[in-house]
Scaffold this motif. Structure first.
Motif, PDB file in Angstrom:
ATOM      1  N   GLN A 136      26.411  33.646  32.250  1.00 20.04           N
ATOM      2  CA  GLN A 136      25.016  33.896  32.591  1.00 20.04           C
ATOM      3  C   GLN A 136      24.915  34.234  34.074  1.00 20.04           C
ATOM      4  O   GLN A 136      25.717  33.770  34.891  1.00 20.04           O
ATOM      5  CB  GLN A 136      24.159  32.651  32.303  1.00 20.04           C
ATOM      6  N   ALA A 137      23.933  35.039  34.419  1.00 22.01           N
ATOM      7  CA  ALA A 137      23.703  35.362  35.827  1.00 22.01           C
ATOM      8  C   ALA A 137      23.324  34.099  36.595  1.00 22.01           C
ATOM      9  O   ALA A 137      22.492  33.318  36.138  1.00 22.01           O
ATOM     10  CB  ALA A 137      22.609  36.403  35.952  1.00 22.01           C
ATOM     11  N   GLN A 140      32.015  37.045  35.515  1.00 23.89           N
ATOM     12  CA  GLN A 140      30.861  36.394  36.157  1.00 23.89           C
ATOM     13  C   GLN A 140      30.147  37.371  37.076  1.00 23.89           C
ATOM     14  O   GLN A 140      28.905  37.420  37.117  1.00 23.89           O
ATOM     15  CB  GLN A 140      31.302  35.161  36.935  1.00 23.89           C
ATOM     16  N   LEU A 141      30.920  38.162  37.826  1.00 21.74           N
ATOM     17  CA  LEU A 141      30.324  39.214  38.645  1.00 21.74           C
ATOM     18  C   LEU A 141      29.481  40.154  37.791  1.00 21.74           C
ATOM     19  O   LEU A 141      28.376  40.552  38.187  1.00 21.74           O
ATOM     20  CB  LEU A 141      31.416  40.031  39.347  1.00 21.74           C
ATOM     21  N   ALA A 192      39.479  37.825  45.248  1.00 22.01           N
ATOM     22  CA  ALA A 192      38.051  38.127  45.292  1.00 22.01           C
ATOM     23  C   ALA A 192      37.224  36.855  45.392  1.00 22.01           C
ATOM     24  O   ALA A 192      36.177  36.834  46.045  1.00 22.01           O
ATOM     25  CB  ALA A 192      37.646  38.924  44.055  1.00 22.01           C
ATOM     26  N   GLY A 193      37.693  35.792  44.770  1.00 17.48           N
ATOM     27  CA  GLY A 193      36.975  34.531  44.817  1.00 17.48           C
ATOM     28  C   GLY A 193      37.140  33.766  46.111  1.00 17.48           C
ATOM     29  O   GLY A 193      36.452  32.770  46.335  1.00 17.48           O
ATOM     30  N   SER A 194      38.033  34.227  46.980  1.00 14.26           N
ATOM     31  CA  SER A 194      38.282  33.533  48.244  1.00 14.26           C
ATOM     32  C   SER A 194      37.253  33.877  49.316  1.00 14.26           C
ATOM     33  O   SER A 194      37.252  33.265  50.384  1.00 14.26           O
ATOM     34  CB  SER A 194      39.688  33.867  48.754  1.00 14.26           C
ATOM     35  N   VAL A 195      36.398  34.867  49.062  1.00 14.84           N
ATOM     36  CA  VAL A 195      35.337  35.237  50.005  1.00 14.84           C
ATOM     37  C   VAL A 195      33.987  35.124  49.307  1.00 14.84           C
ATOM     38  O   VAL A 195      33.884  35.266  48.091  1.00 14.84           O
ATOM     39  CB  VAL A 195      35.543  36.672  50.551  1.00 14.84           C
ATOM     40  N   GLU A 196      32.942  34.852  50.079  1.00 17.40           N
ATOM     41  CA  GLU A 196      31.622  34.618  49.502  1.00 17.40           C
ATOM     42  C   GLU A 196      31.003  35.898  48.963  1.00 17.40           C
ATOM     43  O   GLU A 196      30.203  35.867  48.026  1.00 17.40           O
ATOM     44  CB  GLU A 196      30.697  33.992  50.542  1.00 17.40           C
ATOM     45  N   LEU A 235      24.415  42.537  36.394  1.00 16.09           N
ATOM     46  CA  LEU A 235      23.547  43.022  35.320  1.00 16.09           C
ATOM     47  C   LEU A 235      22.271  42.201  35.195  1.00 16.09           C
ATOM     48  O   LEU A 235      21.234  42.716  34.769  1.00 16.09           O
ATOM     49  CB  LEU A 235      24.280  42.965  33.971  1.00 16.09           C
ATOM     50  N   GLY A 236      22.338  40.931  35.497  1.00 22.65           N
ATOM     51  CA  GLY A 236      21.229  40.040  35.188  1.00 22.65           C
ATOM     52  C   GLY A 236      21.097  39.830  33.705  1.00 22.65           C
ATOM     53  O   GLY A 236      19.997  39.643  33.175  1.00 22.65           O
ATOM     54  N   ALA A 237      22.220  39.878  32.997  1.00 23.50           N
ATOM     55  CA  ALA A 237      22.242  39.740  31.536  1.00 23.50           C
ATOM     56  C   ALA A 237      23.425  38.874  31.133  1.00 23.50           C
ATOM     57  O   ALA A 237      24.369  38.678  31.905  1.00 23.50           O
ATOM     58  CB  ALA A 237      22.336  41.107  30.865  1.00 23.50           C
ATOM     59  N   GLU A 238      23.371  38.360  29.900  1.00 24.35           N
ATOM     60  CA  GLU A 238      24.456  37.543  29.377  1.00 24.35           C
ATOM     61  C   GLU A 238      25.646  38.432  29.015  1.00 24.35           C
ATOM     62  O   GLU A 238      25.484  39.485  28.399  1.00 24.35           O
ATOM     63  CB  GLU A 238      23.986  36.779  28.145  1.00 24.35           C
ATOM     64  N   VAL A 239      26.829  38.019  29.400  1.00 30.72           N
ATOM     65  CA  VAL A 239      28.073  38.714  29.072  1.00 30.72           C
ATOM     66  C   VAL A 239      28.855  37.844  28.091  1.00 30.72           C
ATOM     67  O   VAL A 239      29.032  36.639  28.331  1.00 30.72           O
ATOM     68  CB  VAL A 239      28.903  38.994  30.342  1.00 30.72           C
ATOM     69  N   ILE A 240      29.306  38.452  26.997  1.00 27.44           N
ATOM     70  CA  ILE A 240      29.948  37.694  25.916  1.00 27.44           C
ATOM     71  C   ILE A 240      31.327  38.273  25.630  1.00 27.44           C
ATOM     72  O   ILE A 240      31.449  39.453  25.298  1.00 27.44           O
ATOM     73  CB  ILE A 240      29.113  37.740  24.623  1.00 27.44           C
TER      74      ILE A 240
END
Length: 274
Positions: A247-248, A196-197, A109-113, A202-207
């Motif tokens: 973070q977003a 990270q996705l 998934a990280g190999s494409v933009e 979400l536009g929110a912090e993921v913990i």
């Protein structure tokens, strides 16, 4: 409740009785109204603590008991259930042979933009929260000759994040308080790219906590409170430790454009079963 039987006859007190997602919520120490966690397993299950107030959802969520400790008031929650999360990655592996192991999805998934305009809505057995559409079936849309295996894998991970966004939007609408942080647990949280996705969509912090198996931890917390091993909720909060936060990092217009495409793709799943 009782004491153990068998070889441990009467020796060990049984002190905690929590449902799966409720235990994970306790394990994430979501003890204050407005705190939420999302468990990434075969499906996804998000729970938002609403305190001692019973909130009846107007946006497709379930109202449930969250927990009760001793003679303290019962705490309630809103729950959003997503049928296909990690199971979608299993489908790529077992049914399509696109990957040999779930761990490959992070690199692929990280190999494409981006996903190249491709969306995958895994409504294999209908859609759960917030739609509750048993007539829906899975679709992959936006395909062009440009799309390759990596784009489909990325779209698969994005589907987990977009479904979570829809549940989060429903929770925000019901609670009236926009959620700024989401605590995450479960097997799929080892995928840093997925997390990270999730923050971006979400536009929110993921913990992610140090102990990702929060269901077991929550059951232990409840039992420990019952016998006095833990004196109070603050001691549990102190024991809970952060492993990684995300973070977003994408712009708002990019986030909303991607989400609009997802919402359009979801409509293509409707009415497949008459």
């Amino acid at each position: 409740y009782t004491r153990t039987n068998g070889p441990f006859q009467g020796s060990i007190p049984v002190c905690g009785d929590l449902g799966d997602q409720q235990a994970a919520t306790v394990g994430q120490t979501c003890f204050s109204p407005g705190e939420a966690k999302n468990t990434y397993g075969t499906g996804c299950f998000m729970i938002l603590n609403t305190g001692t107030e019973i909130v009846h959802s107007q946006n497709g969520l379930l109202t449930t008991v969250c927990y009760q400790f001793g003679d303290q008031p019962t705490v309630y929650a809103l729950e959003g259930s997503i049928a296909m999360a990690g199971a979608t990655v299993q489908w790529l592996r077992d049914n399509l042979d696109l990957i040999d192991d779930a761990a490959e999805t992070e690199t692929l998934a990280g190999s494409v933009e981006d996903s190249g305009g491709c969306y995958f809505v895994p409504a294999f057995s209908g859609l759960f929260a917030p739609y509750w559409r048993s007539d829906a079936r899975g679709v992959i849309v936006g395909l062009t000759r440009y799309i390759n295996r990596a784009h489909i894998v990325r779209a698969t991970l994005e589907s987990i994040c977009y479904q979570t966004r829809e549940v989060l939007d429903a929770m925000n609408a019901d609670s009236g308080v926009p959620l700024r942080q989401l605590k995450v647990d479960g097997g799929a949280t080892v995928n840093d790219f997925l997390m990270q996705l999730q923050a971006d969509i979400l536009g929110a912090e993921v913990i992610r906590p140090v102990v990702a198996e929060t269901t077991s931890l929550g059951a232990a917390y409840a039992a420990g409170l019952a016998v006095g091993f833990w004196p109070d909720l603050d001691s549990l909060r102190a024991n809970w430790q952060v492993d990684t936060t995300w973070q977003a990092i994408i712009a708002d217009d990019e986030r909303e454009a991607g989400y609009a495409g997802w919402k359009k793709a979801v409509t293509r799943t409707f009415d497949w079963i008459e």
